[in-house]
Scaffold this active site. Structure first.
Site, PDB file in Angstrom:
ATOM      1  N   SER A   7       0.931  -1.159   0.436  1.00  0.00           N
ATOM      2  CA  SER A   7      -0.230  -0.014  -0.285  1.00  0.00           C
ATOM      3  C   SER A   7       0.542   1.550  -0.154  1.00  0.00           C
ATOM      4  O   SER A   7       1.469   1.375   0.615  1.00  0.00           O
ATOM      5  CB  SER A   7      -0.960   0.112   1.093  1.00  0.00           C
ATOM      6  OG  SER A   7      -1.590   0.947   1.385  1.00  0.00           O
ATOM      7  N   HIS A  32      -1.646  -1.470  -4.048  1.00  0.00           N
ATOM      8  CA  HIS A  32      -2.710  -1.310  -3.600  1.00  0.00           C
ATOM      9  C   HIS A  32      -2.568   0.556  -3.007  1.00  0.00           C
ATOM     10  O   HIS A  32      -1.657   0.735  -2.686  1.00  0.00           O
ATOM     11  CB  HIS A  32      -2.648  -1.754  -2.311  1.00  0.00           C
ATOM     12  CG  HIS A  32      -3.929  -1.684  -1.263  1.00  0.00           C
ATOM     13  ND1 HIS A  32      -4.964  -1.820  -1.327  1.00  0.00           N
ATOM     14  CD2 HIS A  32      -4.490  -0.498  -0.468  1.00  0.00           C
ATOM     15  CE1 HIS A  32      -6.416  -1.548  -1.261  1.00  0.00           C
ATOM     16  NE2 HIS A  32      -6.043  -0.898  -0.027  1.00  0.00           N
ATOM     17  N   ASP A  34      -4.621   3.535  -1.838  1.00  0.00           N
ATOM     18  CA  ASP A  34      -5.527   4.172  -1.143  1.00  0.00           C
ATOM     19  C   ASP A  34      -6.159   5.350  -1.698  1.00  0.00           C
ATOM     20  O   ASP A  34      -4.991   6.777  -1.129  1.00  0.00           O
ATOM     21  CB  ASP A  34      -5.142   4.229   0.662  1.00  0.00           C
ATOM     22  CG  ASP A  34      -4.779   2.951   0.931  1.00  0.00           C
ATOM     23  OD1 ASP A  34      -6.043   2.090   1.117  1.00  0.00           O
ATOM     24  OD2 ASP A  34      -4.368   2.017   1.562  1.00  0.00           O
ATOM     25  N   MET A  36      -8.370   8.683  -0.367  1.00  0.00           N
ATOM     26  CA  MET A  36      -9.378   8.767   0.895  1.00  0.00           C
ATOM     27  C   MET A  36      -9.575  11.239   0.557  1.00  0.00           C
ATOM     28  O   MET A  36      -8.871  11.158   0.075  1.00  0.00           O
ATOM     29  CB  MET A  36      -8.631   9.279   2.159  1.00  0.00           C
ATOM     30  CG  MET A  36      -7.850   7.696   2.021  1.00  0.00           C
ATOM     31  SD  MET A  36      -6.707   8.199   3.699  1.00  0.00           S
ATOM     32  CE  MET A  36      -6.541   6.305   3.892  1.00  0.00           C
ATOM     33  N   HIS A  65      -8.679   1.866  -3.610  1.00  0.00           N
ATOM     34  CA  HIS A  65      -9.494   1.534  -2.688  1.00  0.00           C
ATOM     35  C   HIS A  65     -10.076   2.116  -2.044  1.00  0.00           C
ATOM     36  O   HIS A  65      -9.513   3.597  -1.590  1.00  0.00           O
ATOM     37  CB  HIS A  65      -8.822   0.562  -1.640  1.00  0.00           C
ATOM     38  CG  HIS A  65      -9.807   0.563  -0.199  1.00  0.00           C
ATOM     39  ND1 HIS A  65      -8.300   0.377   1.014  1.00  0.00           N
ATOM     40  CD2 HIS A  65     -10.491   1.427   0.115  1.00  0.00           C
ATOM     41  CE1 HIS A  65      -9.343   0.720   1.686  1.00  0.00           C
ATOM     42  NE2 HIS A  65     -10.817   0.627   1.447  1.00  0.00           N
ATOM     43  N   MET A  67     -12.286   5.447  -0.692  1.00  0.00           N
ATOM     44  CA  MET A  67     -12.312   5.527   0.754  1.00  0.00           C
ATOM     45  C   MET A  67     -13.015   7.205   0.560  1.00  0.00           C
ATOM     46  O   MET A  67     -12.569   7.898   0.982  1.00  0.00           O
ATOM     47  CB  MET A  67     -11.897   4.888   1.901  1.00  0.00           C
ATOM     48  CG  MET A  67     -11.365   4.344   2.313  1.00  0.00           C
ATOM     49  SD  MET A  67      -9.795   3.824   3.148  1.00  0.00           S
ATOM     50  CE  MET A  67      -8.602   4.005   1.344  1.00  0.00           C
ATOM     51  N   MET A 136     -11.656  -4.832   5.820  1.00  0.00           N
ATOM     52  CA  MET A 136     -10.340  -3.513   6.155  1.00  0.00           C
ATOM     53  C   MET A 136     -10.377  -4.339   8.646  1.00  0.00           C
ATOM     54  O   MET A 136     -11.282  -4.647   8.218  1.00  0.00           O
ATOM     55  CB  MET A 136     -12.116  -2.645   6.768  1.00  0.00           C
ATOM     56  CG  MET A 136     -11.710  -1.796   5.380  1.00  0.00           C
ATOM     57  SD  MET A 136      -9.888  -1.423   5.016  1.00  0.00           S
ATOM     58  CE  MET A 136      -9.038  -0.508   5.958  1.00  0.00           C
ATOM     59  N   GLY A 143      -2.153   4.869   7.875  1.00  0.00           N
ATOM     60  CA  GLY A 143      -2.058   3.440   7.919  1.00  0.00           C
ATOM     61  C   GLY A 143      -1.252   3.659   9.371  1.00  0.00           C
ATOM     62  O   GLY A 143      -0.959   4.425  10.220  1.00  0.00           O
ATOM     63  N   GLY A 144      -0.263   2.224   9.778  1.00  0.00           N
ATOM     64  CA  GLY A 144       0.292   1.958  10.858  1.00  0.00           C
ATOM     65  C   GLY A 144      -1.027   1.676  11.853  1.00  0.00           C
ATOM     66  O   GLY A 144      -0.070   2.144  12.809  1.00  0.00           O
ATOM     67  N   ASP A 174      -6.448  -5.722   5.025  1.00  0.00           N
ATOM     68  CA  ASP A 174      -6.113  -4.119   4.520  1.00  0.00           C
ATOM     69  C   ASP A 174      -6.054  -3.899   5.871  1.00  0.00           C
ATOM     70  O   ASP A 174      -7.869  -3.431   6.755  1.00  0.00           O
ATOM     71  CB  ASP A 174      -6.897  -3.427   4.166  1.00  0.00           C
ATOM     72  CG  ASP A 174      -6.318  -1.642   3.687  1.00  0.00           C
ATOM     73  OD1 ASP A 174      -5.063  -2.124   3.442  1.00  0.00           O
ATOM     74  OD2 ASP A 174      -7.154  -1.634   3.168  1.00  0.00           O
ATOM     75  N   GLY A 175      -5.138  -3.486   6.784  1.00  0.00           N
ATOM     76  CA  GLY A 175      -4.688  -2.748   8.019  1.00  0.00           C
ATOM     77  C   GLY A 175      -3.831  -3.784   9.326  1.00  0.00           C
ATOM     78  O   GLY A 175      -4.410  -4.450   9.501  1.00  0.00           O
ATOM     79  N   GLY A 196       1.150  -1.882   4.208  1.00  0.00           N
ATOM     80  CA  GLY A 196       1.705   0.018   4.032  1.00  0.00           C
ATOM     81  C   GLY A 196       2.692   0.138   5.076  1.00  0.00           C
ATOM     82  O   GLY A 196       4.045   0.033   4.598  1.00  0.00           O
TER      83      GLY A 196
HETATM   84  C1  DX5 Z   1      -6.256   2.340   5.282  1.00  0.00           C
HETATM   85  C2  DX5 Z   1      -6.228   1.837   4.267  1.00  0.00           C
HETATM   86  C3  DX5 Z   1      -4.655   0.945   3.951  1.00  0.00           C
HETATM   87  C4  DX5 Z   1      -3.343   1.395   4.734  1.00  0.00           C
HETATM   88  C5  DX5 Z   1      -3.102   0.375   5.421  1.00  0.00           C
HETATM   89  O1  DX5 Z   1      -7.402   3.156   5.651  1.00  0.00           O
HETATM   90  O2  DX5 Z   1      -6.656   1.755   3.556  1.00  0.00           O
HETATM   91  O3  DX5 Z   1      -4.518   0.818   2.867  1.00  0.00           O
HETATM   92  O4  DX5 Z   1      -2.421   1.570   3.818  1.00  0.00           O
HETATM   93  O5  DX5 Z   1      -1.460   0.725   6.316  1.00  0.00           O
HETATM   94  P1  DX5 Z   1      -0.751  -0.021   7.072  1.00  0.00           P
HETATM   95  O6  DX5 Z   1      -0.582  -1.799   6.785  1.00  0.00           O
HETATM   96  O7  DX5 Z   1      -0.033   0.500   7.939  1.00  0.00           O
HETATM   97  O8  DX5 Z   1      -2.118  -0.507   8.508  1.00  0.00           O
HETATM   98 ZN    ZN Z   2      -6.518   0.348   1.708  1.00  0.00          ZN
END
Ligand code: DX5
Ligand code: ZN
Length: 225
Positions: A7, A32, A34, A36, A65, A67, A136, A143-144, A174-175, A196
């Protein structure tokens, strides 16, 4: 087959090509992306222009993805930019079937995403038309974050219903996917693993991708997948 989907949310946005290619060398097979909008989730990232640039930086499929609110308004622009897979949130789509048909109509592979607090069986009727279901494993937006264990029950439900009904959708998580969580996600039935922070967090994307993928493959071998 398990696949790693790096990601780019945690990549260096000033060096996306470099980072994407490093993750690809480490074994990432789908990128991937993201998206937003600051409304559906409390963060803003990128849109079709960045997807268009990414399209030139890699030949791997781009998994977008979304969002965002009103995703229908943007599906043509993502198709035009070169997106390959597009997933929309159940929570953002009052006319989900129509939205999925629109994604297919624009030549892309459709997916549906469910937030941690959303029941998984809301997607039951539309499973036959899906390329992937994205569970999810954190609340979307950043992330993180820490992996939410209870979401794996949805992965198990999806794996069971897919086998019973001989369906073909793939199961994505994811996440919070990292070394300490990837095995249980895979053993629950997840096969498309978004990561990510665990890939890009420390500037060693190639090595991180390779070791995470190895851990996932070992879990797949020893588990029921
Ligand atoms: C969160 C995103 C993820 C994000 C995951 O809203 O959809 O794709 O990058 O990040 P990690 O792997 O750091 O949890
Ligand atoms: Zn994502």
């Amino acid at each position: 087959m398990v696949e790693l989907l790096p990601s780019i949310l945690s990549a260096d946005f000033a060096n996306l090509e470099r980072d994407v290619q490093a993750a690809e060398r480490g074994g990432g097979t789908v990128i991937h992306v993201d998206v937003m909008d600051g409304h559906f989730v409390p963060n803003i990232t990128l849109g079709p222009p960045v997807v268009k640039s990414l399209r030139k930086a890699t030949r791997l499929p781009l998994d977008c993805h979304l969002m965002i609110e009103n995703p229908n308004d943007f599906i043509p622009a993502f198709a035009e930019a070169g997106a390959n897979w597009v997933s929309v949130h159940y929570e953002a789509c009052p006319h989900l079937h129509r939205t999925l048909e629109m994604i297919v109509g624009h030549g892309m592979k459709p997916g549906v995403v469910v937030n941690p607090a959303t029941r998984i069986d809301v997607v039951e009727e539309i499973l036959p038309m899906l390329h992937h279901v994205l569970v999810m494993t954190v609340n979307p937006g950043f992330g993180g974050q820490q992996f939410l264990q209870f979401t794996l029950d949805k992965v198990r439900w999806l794996a069971k219903i897919r086998a019973e009904r001989k369906l073909t959708f793939r199961i994505e998580v994811d996440g919070g996917i990292a070394h300490d969580t990837v095995a249980e996600a895979v053993q629950a039935g997840a096969e498309l693993l978004v990561a990510g922070n665990a890939v890009f967090g420390d500037g060693h994307a190639e090595q991180n991708a390779a070791s995470l993928l190895l851990a996932a493959r070992l879990a797949a071998k020893s588990g029921q997948v």
